[in-house]
Write an enzyme that holds these catalytic residues in place. Sequence first.
Site, PDB file in Angstrom:
ATOM      1  N   ASP A 150     -12.218  -9.194   4.735  1.00  2.56           N
ATOM      2  CA  ASP A 150     -13.524  -9.178   4.058  1.00  2.56           C
ATOM      3  C   ASP A 150     -14.069 -10.598   3.942  1.00  2.56           C
ATOM      4  O   ASP A 150     -15.262 -10.850   4.144  1.00  2.56           O
ATOM      5  CB  ASP A 150     -13.410  -8.594   2.638  1.00  2.56           C
ATOM      6  CG  ASP A 150     -13.662  -7.092   2.600  1.00  2.56           C
ATOM      7  OD1 ASP A 150     -13.324  -6.414   3.593  1.00  2.56           O
ATOM      8  OD2 ASP A 150     -14.190  -6.602   1.580  1.00  2.56           O
ATOM      9  N   TYR A 179       0.826  -1.217   0.000  1.00  2.00           N
ATOM     10  CA  TYR A 179       0.000   0.000   0.000  1.00  2.00           C
ATOM     11  C   TYR A 179       0.860   1.266   0.000  1.00  2.00           C
ATOM     12  O   TYR A 179       0.441   2.304  -0.500  1.00  2.00           O
ATOM     13  CB  TYR A 179      -0.892   0.038   1.249  1.00  2.00           C
ATOM     14  CG  TYR A 179      -2.228  -0.643   1.113  1.00  2.00           C
ATOM     15  CD1 TYR A 179      -2.340  -1.919   0.590  1.00  2.00           C
ATOM     16  CD2 TYR A 179      -3.385   0.005   1.541  1.00  2.00           C
ATOM     17  CE1 TYR A 179      -3.577  -2.541   0.500  1.00  2.00           C
ATOM     18  CE2 TYR A 179      -4.621  -0.610   1.449  1.00  2.00           C
ATOM     19  CZ  TYR A 179      -4.717  -1.879   0.932  1.00  2.00           C
ATOM     20  OH  TYR A 179      -5.944  -2.482   0.845  1.00  2.00           O
ATOM     21  N   LYS A 207       3.463 -15.319   2.187  1.00  2.00           N
ATOM     22  CA  LYS A 207       3.603 -15.960   0.874  1.00  2.00           C
ATOM     23  C   LYS A 207       5.104 -16.190   0.701  1.00  2.00           C
ATOM     24  O   LYS A 207       5.721 -15.747  -0.273  1.00  2.00           O
ATOM     25  CB  LYS A 207       3.005 -15.045  -0.213  1.00  2.00           C
ATOM     26  CG  LYS A 207       2.872 -15.687  -1.582  1.00  2.00           C
ATOM     27  CD  LYS A 207       1.778 -16.746  -1.679  1.00  2.00           C
ATOM     28  CE  LYS A 207       1.838 -17.440  -3.027  1.00  2.00           C
ATOM     29  NZ  LYS A 207       0.878 -18.568  -3.158  1.00  2.00           N
ATOM     30  N   ASP A 237      -2.893 -18.135   0.317  1.00  2.00           N
ATOM     31  CA  ASP A 237      -3.912 -18.844  -0.472  1.00  2.00           C
ATOM     32  C   ASP A 237      -4.528 -19.976   0.349  1.00  2.00           C
ATOM     33  O   ASP A 237      -5.748 -20.174   0.368  1.00  2.00           O
ATOM     34  CB  ASP A 237      -3.338 -19.343  -1.814  1.00  2.00           C
ATOM     35  CG  ASP A 237      -2.003 -20.067  -1.679  1.00  2.00           C
ATOM     36  OD1 ASP A 237      -1.402 -20.047  -0.583  1.00  2.00           O
ATOM     37  OD2 ASP A 237      -1.549 -20.668  -2.676  1.00  2.00           O
ATOM     38  N   ASP A 241      -6.329  -7.008   4.308  1.00  2.00           N
ATOM     39  CA  ASP A 241      -7.486  -6.353   3.699  1.00  2.00           C
ATOM     40  C   ASP A 241      -8.406  -7.409   3.092  1.00  2.00           C
ATOM     41  O   ASP A 241      -9.612  -7.431   3.324  1.00  2.00           O
ATOM     42  CB  ASP A 241      -6.999  -5.374   2.624  1.00  2.00           C
ATOM     43  CG  ASP A 241      -8.143  -4.695   1.900  1.00  2.00           C
ATOM     44  OD1 ASP A 241      -9.075  -4.233   2.590  1.00  2.00           O
ATOM     45  OD2 ASP A 241      -8.119  -4.646   0.658  1.00  2.00           O
TER      46      ASP A 241
HETATM   47  C1  IPM Z   1     -10.352  -1.243   4.400  1.00  2.00           C
HETATM   48  C2  IPM Z   1     -10.624  -0.614   3.053  1.00  2.00           C
HETATM   49  C3  IPM Z   1      -9.479   0.332   2.703  1.00  2.00           C
HETATM   50  C4  IPM Z   1      -8.225  -0.505   2.596  1.00  2.00           C
HETATM   51  C5  IPM Z   1      -9.682   1.182   1.447  1.00  2.00           C
HETATM   52  C6  IPM Z   1     -10.980   1.952   1.478  1.00  2.00           C
HETATM   53  C7  IPM Z   1      -8.517   2.127   1.218  1.00  2.00           C
HETATM   54  O1  IPM Z   1     -10.824  -1.590   2.085  1.00  2.00           O
HETATM   55  O2  IPM Z   1     -10.186  -0.496   5.375  1.00  2.00           O
HETATM   56  O3  IPM Z   1     -10.318  -2.469   4.482  1.00  2.00           O
HETATM   57  O4  IPM Z   1      -7.948  -1.079   1.539  1.00  2.00           O
HETATM   58  O5  IPM Z   1      -7.485  -0.571   3.575  1.00  2.00           O
HETATM   59 MG    MG Z   2     -10.943  -3.564   2.855  1.00  2.00          MG
END
Ligand code: IPM
Ligand code: MG
Length: 356
Positions: free
Chosen positions: A251, A141, A191, A223, A247
């Site tokens: 999710d 990032y 990884k 993975d 990240d």
């Molecule tokens: C998160 C989001 C952010 C990230 C984005 C909005 C920059 O997806 O906080 O998980 O990728 O960190």
């Molecule tokens: Mg995110």
Amino acid sequence: MAYKIAVLPGDGVGREVIAEAVKVLKALKLKGSQEFIFTECLVGGAAIDEVGVPLPPETLETCLNSDAILFGAVGGPKWSNVAYHLRPEKALLDIRQTLGLYANLRPVKVYPALVDASPLKREIVEGVDILVVRELTGGIYFGNPRGIEKVDEEERGLNTLVYTASEIRRIVKLAFEIARNRRKILTSVDKANVLETMQLWRRIVTEVARDYPDVTVEHLYVDNCAMQLIRSPKQFDVIVTENMFGDILSDEAAMLTGSIGMLPSASIGGKVGFYEPIHGSAPDIAGKNKANPLAAIASAALMLRYSLNLESEATRIERAILTALEKGYRTPDIAQEGTRILGTQEMGDVIAENLA
Ligand code: IPM
Ligand code: MG
């Protein structure tokens, strides 16, 4: 005692869910002369529209002068074509970096009342209690060089996955400390079979592990971890990983709980603690009173616990969420047969009432 809270609602459903979190905090009625002082600031697309930049200097200033920051979400189709340095998301990345918020804690807890709201089978998700510890200020990032350049008439995009040993060591140490106070299992995700940066990551985890003989350490490739999270999520206690893997995996892990609208997060380790739901601005449902405010409300509870040392108040909010779910109240994202569907504001009201 006055607790200064910077409130950054941002865009889309961020505005709606943060309003509910603030409503719940106001309903807490703190002991004695304690009070919250909320200062609302512009951030993201809302700030671009008002003042032309996603993170106005006054917003950063207010954050630095606060005891904690409560953040909604940023972004939306309206701003998806602006230059990279002006994107709403850039505000979030700049706050994380400027405040030095290197540790992002994302608890993934399956509430008993929501076991059947998960797309996975009951026997797989029942009892899941994972904490994802995501490194937040390094990795691909933030690595340089980066950009889009022209090489021999062809365009080329470039990003760099870079970590120093000390950046790895501080996040890994924190994860071990946390694991020590939980079920004492730490899974480090990398990884290392492909990337040198991740070989260094694995070596440092192994080194730090010597100071924590009471914690069981496991190394997984990312993975494989993505697969194991669906196959048998109960094996996990604390997961520590680099920025982008965290990240993506968080999710994925969110869906174990039934909805991404349930997951709070805390970003700590820097100048001021930062609290946000992990979901985004959800433009498709924004402004319709449909968003789930529970992740934002649970983020406010984490803020009380980690930044303001108000543990019993944090617990009161978490209990109120539990009670609301047990009574059958749901937002559309976690609706099930026989439950009562509420709007964003009505769910906020129920939580505020349940505090008593
Ligand atoms: C998160 C989001 C952010 C990230 C984005 C909005 C920059 O997806 O906080 O998980 O990728 O960190
Ligand atoms: Mg995110």
